[in-house]
Design a protein around this motif. Structure first.
Motif, mmCIF file in Angstrom:
data_model
loop_
_atom_site.group_PDB
_atom_site.id
_atom_site.type_symbol
_atom_site.label_atom_id
_atom_site.label_comp_id
_atom_site.label_asym_id
_atom_site.label_seq_id
_atom_site.Cartn_x
_atom_site.Cartn_y
_atom_site.Cartn_z
ATOM 1 N N TYR A 33 39.321 9.680 32.766
ATOM 2 C CA TYR A 33 39.789 10.421 31.592
ATOM 3 C C TYR A 33 41.305 10.288 31.495
ATOM 4 C CZ TYR A 33 35.187 12.574 32.185
ATOM 5 O OH TYR A 33 33.850 12.794 32.339
ATOM 6 N N PRO A 34 41.816 9.230 30.861
ATOM 7 C CA PRO A 34 43.271 9.002 30.795
ATOM 8 C C PRO A 34 44.056 10.139 30.143
ATOM 9 C CG PRO A 34 42.073 7.047 30.107
ATOM 10 C CD PRO A 34 41.065 8.145 30.257
ATOM 11 N N ASN A 35 43.394 10.983 29.362
ATOM 12 C CA ASN A 35 44.063 12.094 28.691
ATOM 13 C C ASN A 35 44.297 13.287 29.615
ATOM 14 O OD1 ASN A 35 41.124 12.116 28.434
ATOM 15 N ND2 ASN A 35 41.401 14.096 27.467
ATOM 16 N N ALA A 36 43.745 13.296 30.814
ATOM 17 C CA ALA A 36 43.938 14.404 31.749
ATOM 18 C C ALA A 36 45.407 14.475 32.159
ATOM 19 C CB ALA A 36 43.049 14.212 32.975
ATOM 20 N N THR A 37 45.964 15.694 32.147
ATOM 21 C CA THR A 37 47.381 15.853 32.490
ATOM 22 C C THR A 37 47.639 16.992 33.465
ATOM 23 O OG1 THR A 37 47.718 17.306 30.591
ATOM 24 C CG2 THR A 37 48.174 14.954 30.260
ATOM 25 N N ASP A 38 46.670 17.830 33.704
ATOM 26 C CA ASP A 38 46.865 19.023 34.513
ATOM 27 C C ASP A 38 46.797 18.705 36.010
ATOM 28 O OD1 ASP A 38 47.047 21.649 35.383
ATOM 29 O OD2 ASP A 38 44.920 22.039 35.058
ATOM 30 N N LEU A 39 47.903 18.891 36.713
ATOM 31 C CA LEU A 39 47.959 18.599 38.150
ATOM 32 C C LEU A 39 46.967 19.435 38.955
ATOM 33 C CD1 LEU A 39 51.812 18.300 38.674
ATOM 34 C CD2 LEU A 39 50.126 16.459 38.794
ATOM 35 N N GLU A 40 46.651 20.624 38.466
ATOM 36 C CA GLU A 40 45.710 21.505 39.172
ATOM 37 C C GLU A 40 44.253 21.144 38.877
ATOM 38 O OE1 GLU A 40 46.911 23.734 41.362
ATOM 39 O OE2 GLU A 40 48.872 22.936 40.822
ATOM 40 N N LEU A 41 44.037 20.198 37.982
ATOM 41 C CA LEU A 41 42.695 19.742 37.582
ATOM 42 C C LEU A 41 41.834 20.875 37.024
ATOM 43 C CD1 LEU A 41 41.966 17.310 40.549
ATOM 44 C CD2 LEU A 41 42.723 16.715 38.249
ATOM 45 N N THR A 42 42.453 21.772 36.245
ATOM 46 C CA THR A 42 41.709 22.874 35.652
ATOM 47 C C THR A 42 41.184 22.558 34.252
ATOM 48 O OG1 THR A 42 43.737 23.870 34.805
ATOM 49 C CG2 THR A 42 42.950 24.640 36.967
ATOM 50 N N ASP A 43 41.589 21.425 33.665
ATOM 51 C CA ASP A 43 41.009 21.024 32.378
ATOM 52 C C ASP A 43 39.505 20.912 32.547
ATOM 53 O OD1 ASP A 43 43.527 20.779 31.220
ATOM 54 O OD2 ASP A 43 43.652 18.625 31.628
ATOM 55 N N SER A 44 38.765 21.319 31.511
ATOM 56 C CA SER A 44 37.311 21.224 31.627
ATOM 57 C C SER A 44 36.857 19.773 31.472
ATOM 58 C CB SER A 44 36.618 22.105 30.587
ATOM 59 O OG SER A 44 36.786 21.594 29.283
ATOM 60 N N ILE A 45 35.803 19.444 32.178
ATOM 61 C CA ILE A 45 35.219 18.109 32.058
ATOM 62 C C ILE A 45 34.750 17.893 30.628
ATOM 63 C CG2 ILE A 45 33.292 16.638 32.779
ATOM 64 C CD1 ILE A 45 33.626 17.891 35.606
ATOM 65 N N ASP A 46 34.185 18.936 29.993
ATOM 66 C CA ASP A 46 33.749 18.808 28.594
ATOM 67 C C ASP A 46 34.918 18.385 27.706
ATOM 68 O OD1 ASP A 46 31.181 19.584 29.279
ATOM 69 O OD2 ASP A 46 31.317 21.572 28.399
ATOM 70 N N TRP A 47 36.085 19.065 27.848
ATOM 71 C CA TRP A 47 37.246 18.711 27.030
ATOM 72 C C TRP A 47 37.670 17.260 27.273
ATOM 73 C CZ3 TRP A 47 42.088 17.169 28.830
ATOM 74 C CH2 TRP A 47 43.047 16.972 27.837
ATOM 75 N N ALA A 48 37.794 16.877 28.535
ATOM 76 C CA ALA A 48 38.244 15.518 28.866
ATOM 77 C C ALA A 48 37.265 14.474 28.343
ATOM 78 C CB ALA A 48 38.425 15.380 30.378
ATOM 79 N N ALA A 49 35.969 14.752 28.454
ATOM 80 C CA ALA A 49 34.958 13.794 28.003
ATOM 81 C C ALA A 49 34.919 13.688 26.477
ATOM 82 C CB ALA A 49 33.586 14.188 28.546
ATOM 83 N N ILE A 50 35.063 14.819 25.780
ATOM 84 C CA ILE A 50 35.092 14.785 24.309
ATOM 85 C C ILE A 50 36.296 13.982 23.837
ATOM 86 C CG2 ILE A 50 35.443 16.181 22.227
ATOM 87 C CD1 ILE A 50 33.807 18.412 23.684
ATOM 88 N N TYR A 51 37.446 14.238 24.457
ATOM 89 C CA TYR A 51 38.664 13.517 24.067
ATOM 90 C C TYR A 51 38.506 12.016 24.304
ATOM 91 C CZ TYR A 51 43.308 14.571 22.353
ATOM 92 O OH TYR A 51 44.400 14.737 21.555
ATOM 93 N N GLN A 52 38.007 11.637 25.471
ATOM 94 C CA GLN A 52 37.861 10.218 25.799
ATOM 95 C C GLN A 52 36.810 9.544 24.912
ATOM 96 O OE1 GLN A 52 39.747 8.350 27.510
ATOM 97 N NE2 GLN A 52 38.525 6.497 27.492
ATOM 98 N N ALA A 53 35.691 10.213 24.685
ATOM 99 C CA ALA A 53 34.651 9.644 23.825
ATOM 100 C C ALA A 53 35.153 9.507 22.388
ATOM 101 C CB ALA A 53 33.385 10.500 23.874
ATOM 102 N N GLY A 54 35.968 10.464 21.932
ATOM 103 C CA GLY A 54 36.553 10.368 20.600
ATOM 104 C C GLY A 54 37.482 9.175 20.483
#
Length: 195
Positions: A33-54
């Motif tokens: 998920y190249p759009n991931a930016t949070d060092l703590e990895l708290t972004d949801s997988i759903d958000w990262a996957a929707i962004y990448q699939a989009g």
């Protein structure tokens, strides 16, 4: 799903799944998920996957398909493709069926317009229409304040030709379910960068 849609590769089970469930480091998460930016990895997988699939759908000219389920997102999604779901939830009973996207946590508030410097700097929309024709069909945006109360479900910033069919925006949004801004200007550099 083949043809003209790009399918999501996520659970959509209605639970919060941070990137830390699957990845040990931000570098590991960014590999998928190249759009991931949070060092703590708290972004949801759903958000990262929707962004990448989009992103992939935009490159291939396909729509993004959401199987029936409940997707939790932790940051705003800038939508540049058509979204298609498997039905919206019942507005009167919130029966939980269909394709439902929900905000989770505090989101990422920021200034989305900047005509005169007085625009809200802490506006948190869940979805921002970032391109004309990025219409939505057969789905629901649902804010449950127990999960996180965001400003708006869908923000339409001077984007022409948005078609919504069987698309519900329900729940406890702090400003509006659907927020349309008609303040396009060459001076509005924030909005210009979306298009």
């Amino acid at each position: 799903t083949g043809g003209q849609t790009c399918a999501l590769q996520i659970l959509g089970d209605g639970s919060y799944h941070p990137l830390s469930e699957k990845f040990a480091t931000l570098a590991d998460a960014k590999a998928k998920y190249p759009n991931a930016t949070d060092l703590e990895l708290t972004d949801s997988i759903d958000w990262a996957a929707i962004y990448q699939a989009g992103y992939v759908a935009a490159l291939t000219g396909k729509a993004l398909f959401f199987p029936a389920g409940q997707y939790l997102v932790t940051k705003t999604i800038i939508k540049k493709v058509v979204w298609r779901g498997e039905g919206s939830t019942n507005a009167w009973t919130s029966d939980g069926r269909g394709s439902i996207i929900k905000p989770y946590g505090p989101g990422n508030p920021k200034r989305w317009t900047d005509i005169d410097g007085n625009d809200l700097a802490n506006f948190t929309p869940m979805v921002v229409a970032g391109r004309s024709g990025s219409s939505s069909y057969d789905m629901t945006l649902l804010c449950e304040s127990a999960l996180g109360r965001w400003s708006a479900g869908l923000f339409l910033p001077c984007v022409r030709r948005q078609f919504l069919r069987n698309f519900d925006v329900l729940g406890d949004w702090s400003d509006a379910g659907l927020y349309a801004a008609a303040d396009w200007s060459n001076l509005n550099t924030t909005l210009t960068s979306l298009h």
